[in-house]
Design an enzyme around this catalytic site. Structure first.
Site, PDB file in Angstrom:
ATOM      1  N   ARG A   1     -51.718  10.150  32.922  1.00 34.52           N
ATOM      2  CA  ARG A   1     -50.360  10.230  33.463  1.00 34.52           C
ATOM      3  C   ARG A   1     -49.683   8.855  33.475  1.00 34.52           C
ATOM      4  O   ARG A   1     -50.296   7.846  33.811  1.00 34.52           O
ATOM      5  CB  ARG A   1     -50.418  10.782  34.887  1.00 34.52           C
TER       6      ARG A   1
ATOM      7  N   ARG B   1     -51.832  17.391  54.585  1.00 35.66           N
ATOM      8  CA  ARG B   1     -53.085  17.156  53.866  1.00 35.66           C
ATOM      9  C   ARG B   1     -54.293  17.141  54.795  1.00 35.66           C
ATOM     10  O   ARG B   1     -55.410  16.919  54.336  1.00 35.66           O
ATOM     11  CB  ARG B   1     -53.017  15.789  53.186  1.00 35.66           C
TER      12      ARG B   1
ATOM     13  N   ARG C   1     -59.950  10.415  45.263  1.00 34.10           N
ATOM     14  CA  ARG C   1     -58.915  11.352  45.718  1.00 34.10           C
ATOM     15  C   ARG C   1     -59.439  12.785  45.716  1.00 34.10           C
ATOM     16  O   ARG C   1     -59.115  13.578  46.594  1.00 34.10           O
ATOM     17  CB  ARG C   1     -57.681  11.255  44.819  1.00 34.10           C
TER      18      ARG C   1
ATOM     19  N   ARG D   1     -50.055   4.514  37.595  1.00 35.36           N
ATOM     20  CA  ARG D   1     -50.253   4.316  39.039  1.00 35.36           C
ATOM     21  C   ARG D   1     -51.643   3.768  39.336  1.00 35.36           C
ATOM     22  O   ARG D   1     -52.625   4.184  38.721  1.00 35.36           O
ATOM     23  CB  ARG D   1     -50.078   5.664  39.758  1.00 35.36           C
TER      24      ARG D   1
ATOM     25  N   LYS E   1     -47.720  19.610  41.820  1.00 35.76           N
ATOM     26  CA  LYS E   1     -46.862  19.872  42.991  1.00 35.76           C
ATOM     27  C   LYS E   1     -45.501  19.192  42.836  1.00 35.76           C
ATOM     28  O   LYS E   1     -44.469  19.797  43.089  1.00 35.76           O
ATOM     29  CB  LYS E   1     -47.525  19.342  44.288  1.00 35.76           C
TER      30      LYS E   1
HETATM   31  P1  ADP Z   1     -51.199  13.175  44.496  1.00 31.89           P
HETATM   32  O1  ADP Z   1     -50.870  14.534  45.056  1.00 31.89           O
HETATM   33  O2  ADP Z   1     -51.086  13.104  43.020  1.00 31.89           O
HETATM   34  O3  ADP Z   1     -52.490  12.594  45.031  1.00 31.89           O
HETATM   35  P2  ADP Z   1     -49.122  11.875  46.137  1.00 31.89           P
HETATM   36  O4  ADP Z   1     -48.005  11.157  45.512  1.00 31.89           O
HETATM   37  O5  ADP Z   1     -48.821  13.135  46.874  1.00 31.89           O
HETATM   38  O6  ADP Z   1     -50.147  12.100  44.949  1.00 31.89           O
HETATM   39  O7  ADP Z   1     -49.912  10.895  47.147  1.00 31.89           O
HETATM   40  C1  ADP Z   1     -50.331   9.619  46.771  1.00 31.89           C
HETATM   41  C2  ADP Z   1     -51.088   8.971  47.908  1.00 31.89           C
HETATM   42  O8  ADP Z   1     -50.216   8.835  49.049  1.00 31.89           O
HETATM   43  C3  ADP Z   1     -52.293   9.745  48.440  1.00 31.89           C
HETATM   44  O9  ADP Z   1     -53.467   9.492  47.688  1.00 31.89           O
HETATM   45  C4  ADP Z   1     -52.390   9.201  49.864  1.00 31.89           C
HETATM   46  O10 ADP Z   1     -52.960   7.903  49.886  1.00 31.89           O
HETATM   47  C5  ADP Z   1     -50.930   9.049  50.265  1.00 31.89           C
HETATM   48  N1  ADP Z   1     -50.405  10.282  50.899  1.00 31.89           N
HETATM   49  C6  ADP Z   1     -49.408  11.079  50.433  1.00 31.89           C
HETATM   50  N2  ADP Z   1     -49.195  12.126  51.250  1.00 31.89           N
HETATM   51  C7  ADP Z   1     -50.090  11.995  52.273  1.00 31.89           C
HETATM   52  C8  ADP Z   1     -50.400  12.777  53.435  1.00 31.89           C
HETATM   53  N3  ADP Z   1     -49.749  13.915  53.716  1.00 31.89           N
HETATM   54  N4  ADP Z   1     -51.392  12.321  54.249  1.00 31.89           N
HETATM   55  C9  ADP Z   1     -52.049  11.176  54.006  1.00 31.89           C
HETATM   56  N5  ADP Z   1     -51.830  10.414  52.926  1.00 31.89           N
HETATM   57  C10 ADP Z   1     -50.859  10.807  52.055  1.00 31.89           C
END
Ligand code: ADP
Length: 203
Positions: free
Chosen positions: A126, A87, A170, A159, A13
């Site tokens: 990654r 999400r 996740r 990370r 994404k």
């Molecule tokens: P990825 O899509 O690779 O899991 P992101 O960078 O989008 O990584 O998100 C990393 C973390 O940030 C998530 O695992 C969560 O803890 C938090 N996070 C990001 N966006 C949201 C969201 N919309 N709602 C709740 N938590 C979020």
């Protein structure tokens, strides 16, 4: 362009959103990047979010909804690309309400489909540059100099939520809490499906 890029962690994404934003001038809104920035700056939001993020749990809805609304209000005429938001179904409902108020409804929700084995391989290998955001992979896209960003020379990071236990969590969280959002958008007929084939190496 007013779209949501949807999909499991590791679907690509962020990569797709950056490329689209560069091409169209639309605002790239990543709640994950905004949260990581808040954690690095040790703001109140960052301190609250860190423990959830390290475990691969979702940060509470009200925190991320506030971040997304603030960024959406600043997006200009070229629109926005949401990456990693919404999400949960509650977030999707809050987004609809906020966009209604702004008079800027979504054009589409694009689902990047990718299987779990591929996700684990992508995420565990990654590495990212904390300074310029450039992504790497230890097998498919290594940096020229081990652990150093080719673009800006900063030390790359693995990370904390790209460690095996957090990755598994996740994926569980995605299946339980995030996937239902697809049904929400399917019922509104704005969902588009797209196979994610970002640097697939056929391993
Ligand atoms: P990825 O899509 O690779 O899991 P992101 O960078 O989008 O990584 O998100 C990393 C973390 O940030 C998530 O695992 C969560 O803890 C938090 N996070 C990001 N966006 C949201 C969201 N919309 N709602 C709740 N938590 C979020």
């Amino acid at each position: 362009m007013r779209i949501v890029l949807f999909g499991p962690p590791g679907a690509g994404k962020g990569t797709q959103a950056s490329m689209l934003a560069e091409k169209t001038g639309a605002e790239h809104i990543s709640t994950g990047d905004a949260l990581r920035d808040a954690v690095a700056r040790q703001t109140e939001v960052g301190l609250k979010a860190k423990s959830y993020m390290d475990k691969g749990e979702l940060v509470p809805d009200e925190v991320v909804i506030a971040i997304a609304k603030e960024r959406l209000a600043k997006a200009g005429e070229s629109g926005f690309i949401l990456d990693g938001f919404p999400r949960t179904v509650a977030q999707a409902e809050a987004l609809d309400k906020a966009l209604d108020e702004l008079g800027k409804p979504l054009d589409a929700v694009v689902n990047l489909e990718v299987d779990e084995e591929e996700i684990v391989w992508r995420l565990s290998g990654r590495r990212v540059c904390p300074n310029c955001g450039e992504p790497y992979h230890i097998e498919s896209k290594p940096s020229a100099k081990d652990g150093i960003c080719d673009k800006c020379g900063s030390a790359l990071v693995h990370r904390s939520d790209d460690q095996p236990d957090a990755i598994r969590n996740r994926l569980k969280v995605y299946n339980q809490q995030t996937e239902p959002v697809l049904g929400y958008y399917e019922s509104k007929s704005i969902l588009k499906k797209y196979p994610s084939c970002w640097q697939y190496s056929g391993h």
